[in-house]
Design a protein around this motif. Sequence first.
Motif, mmCIF file in Angstrom:
data_model
loop_
_atom_site.group_PDB
_atom_site.id
_atom_site.type_symbol
_atom_site.label_atom_id
_atom_site.label_comp_id
_atom_site.label_asym_id
_atom_site.label_seq_id
_atom_site.Cartn_x
_atom_site.Cartn_y
_atom_site.Cartn_z
ATOM 1 N N SER A 1 60.589 69.118 26.855
ATOM 2 C CA SER A 1 59.353 69.128 26.075
ATOM 3 C C SER A 1 58.257 69.945 26.715
ATOM 4 C CB SER A 1 58.858 67.688 25.865
ATOM 5 O OG SER A 1 59.853 66.897 25.272
ATOM 6 N N ASN B 1 53.470 67.447 28.087
ATOM 7 C CA ASN B 1 53.224 66.576 26.931
ATOM 8 C C ASN B 1 52.047 65.660 27.218
ATOM 9 O OD1 ASN B 1 54.545 63.923 28.067
ATOM 10 N ND2 ASN B 1 56.093 65.523 28.353
ATOM 11 N N GLU C 1 51.593 61.965 20.192
ATOM 12 C CA GLU C 1 51.964 62.696 21.404
ATOM 13 C C GLU C 1 52.165 64.164 21.077
ATOM 14 O OE1 GLU C 1 55.243 62.508 25.061
ATOM 15 O OE2 GLU C 1 55.442 61.197 23.317
ATOM 16 N N MET D 1 53.692 67.706 22.376
ATOM 17 C CA MET D 1 54.647 68.311 23.295
ATOM 18 C C MET D 1 54.531 69.826 23.164
ATOM 19 S SD MET D 1 57.939 65.835 22.593
ATOM 20 C CE MET D 1 57.728 64.040 22.502
ATOM 21 N N ARG E 1 57.484 71.611 21.643
ATOM 22 C CA ARG E 1 58.186 71.025 20.505
ATOM 23 C C ARG E 1 57.277 70.698 19.319
ATOM 24 N NH1 ARG E 1 61.916 66.372 22.979
ATOM 25 N NH2 ARG E 1 62.548 66.307 20.790
ATOM 26 N N ASP F 1 54.512 64.406 17.904
ATOM 27 C CA ASP F 1 55.324 63.234 17.564
ATOM 28 C C ASP F 1 54.394 62.041 17.391
ATOM 29 O OD1 ASP F 1 58.046 61.854 17.450
ATOM 30 O OD2 ASP F 1 57.043 60.696 19.017
ATOM 31 N N ASP G 1 60.520 69.720 14.676
ATOM 32 C CA ASP G 1 60.702 69.825 16.113
ATOM 33 C C ASP G 1 61.218 71.229 16.440
ATOM 34 O OD1 ASP G 1 61.294 69.603 18.778
ATOM 35 O OD2 ASP G 1 62.696 67.923 18.569
#
Length: 777
Positions: A230, A233, A253, A255, A258, A261, A285
């Motif tokens: 990731s 993050n 979150e 990242m 990515r 999330d 993602d």
Amino acid sequence: MLLAGAAQAQSPAAPAAAPESILNDTPLTLHATPMLTEAVPDSGSQPAIVYGEHITGRPNLETVIEGDAELRRPGFVLRSNRLTYDQTTDVATAEGDVRINARGNRFSGVEGQIQVDAFEGFVLQPTYELLVNGAHGQGERLDFQDRDRATVLSGDYTTCQRGGPDWMPDWILRATRLELDQEEQIGRAEGAKLEFQGVPILPLPSMTFPLNNERKSGWLPPTVGLDNKSGLNLAVPYYWNIAPNRDATLTPEFMLRRGVDMAGEFRYMESNYDGRVNAHYMPNDRLRGRDRWGYFIRHNGLYSTGVDAIGGVGFGLNLNRVSDNDHWRDFTRKGLSLTTRLLANDGTLNWSKGDFTLMGRALKWQTLQDVTAPIVPPYDRLPQITGRWARVNDRGFDYSVEADYTRFRADRLLTLQPNADRSYVWAQASRPFVRSWGFFTPKVQVHSAHYAFNGGQVDGSNNASRTVPTVSLDGGLVFERNASYFGRAFRQTLEPRLMYVYTPYRDQSLIPNYDTGAYDFNFATIWAENAFAGHDRVVDNNLVTAGLTTRLLDPETGAEAVRLGVAQRYRFSPQKVVLPGGTPNDRGLSDLMLGASINWTPKWSFDTVVQYNPETRRSTRTTIHARYSPEKFHTLSVAYRNQRDLLSESVDVGWQWPLGDLVGRRGELGTTTRGGGGSCTGRWYGVGRLNYSLRDKKLVDAVVGVEYDAGCWIGRVVFEKLTSSVTSSTKRVMFQLEFIGLSKLGTNPLRALRNNIPGYEYLRQETTPPSRFTAYD
């Protein structure tokens, strides 16, 4: 209220009583000596006591105390150089070296005013110390709203213990307005700035923080992490304390490699049920180029039917579902471990009454495949119904009957065998004879199963049945004697055991395998009547198992200091019933099981198990484990495992140990005070676990880091490497600062340390709230 002085003026004769009007208008002067006199309270007020070197006043109006002045009520003490108490308004005005103790909480300043009963007022240039967690600070002004609420203007807050005159705390929270609510046990700061080692690290317009270990709603500190999948993050959790038995956490979150999330957790606990719901969703993602999600639900409960004859019904849910096959290695912190590739979606309904139990179950698997290591998915059970009747010590006999119907379903292209409906009945009866010197247990079992296939077998049949009886005789003796070894007294035992098992051969080669696996060969399973777990195979047996155990017990406590054991089987006829692809055991002796467990002192522990093959004169499996734990926060463990049958040989080392003078200053172990603050002398700890494959000559898993306990804060840096497949692994760095009594910043590595290091202890354990008499004046 009439307030009495600390002492009465001495005179040769008592004067005549004065008129009430004169007493109310004429000042009264007393030169006090060190003796306390209780006041006579008015109705509705608590009694008060004053103390001082010089007291003047007008009864029922006001009292002025000078020189070591003190006003005391239950749960409240006010001291200053000069104290004026207005009895008509219940207001005390203090000047010079003001000190207040309210139920163990301490406040001081240059001057102040307080309404005693209501506990409303102020202190100028205050300092304060809270009993609940040892936190303290200072400010320009402190305002009391009541006994539980106070506000500090232009103040600060820390749990680091005070030092010398030039002392500065390692961490301090500064705020333009600081509210301390001890009823809700919450602190609120506006215009806040957190400083660490004199450097501002976290400016916040406003924040809340706990004054104890109780839960509270609000934004939790952000966590920052770094791993090879990731990248960088950042997560900012929000905690919602819905009720004492319910809460929720929402965690967005980011990242870097990515995307974003969104994860959430909801927990609940009622008198007859409890559970937890975890879920997350990541749109697009960039690692895999698709949306990712997963949910994990646990629920268990017991519900009353309202009918006494029926009783209660238990209900359980275990639901796990993810978006794709790569989820198990890409989201290691979302409820799955790196080895979880089989996700159960399981619901159970059970009922019991007396000797009867009944269970209904529906189980469906999600199998996460890896092209480099594919696995055959297990069978779904849609449904499974199980009933059991059991009775213990019925005129010396033990009985049980278990009946089960299960509908097994899976993809035939993967399992290469037909689906089936299986019914079985398993009955057993035994008559244990137990005495202090030994035991003897004859047992009879019958296992009968019927299969209805939804497709033809190899022989063209659509049904199969088999019934297998088993007879066993199990007995042992216990001999004891007093013994002494290395100057230490023991109670030594010698415990021989002998078991004979006979199960006739029944051809089961045409019956598919739906839920059966072979037991691992060890000290527990060597005494089992059936070599298989499950109900699709019952092994044919004509064998005897012999074992011998000796133990050294402490004669006072019964604690086991040493255990030595040996066991071996002799098969009178070769084994014929095996699992598909399995190898049968020949006639004759099995491998020899040797075991030793030594706990001579609480500091040392040693365990070893050796499976020795007499024919090859080599060990088939060897496990050796030793641990040394001389005191708290000192643990060192070493394990060696050699499994020749599985082509595996590894060494595992784990530790938690103070680094002492090697790094930094040497402090006290786990130093704690109220609320967890410490001496701030500082101590370094090394923590870690290494798993090294001797056969492959590579490091398989690693968790290595350091912890620094400064008393009022703890710092942790941990590196983790976990192998997820033959060619890949997950690596991440976890850094955390834990400010005792305030909050934690960074990525929490405690779960990784606890799960990987045998005997690991948290440097800060939860403490019992202190009594108000801890800081009693």
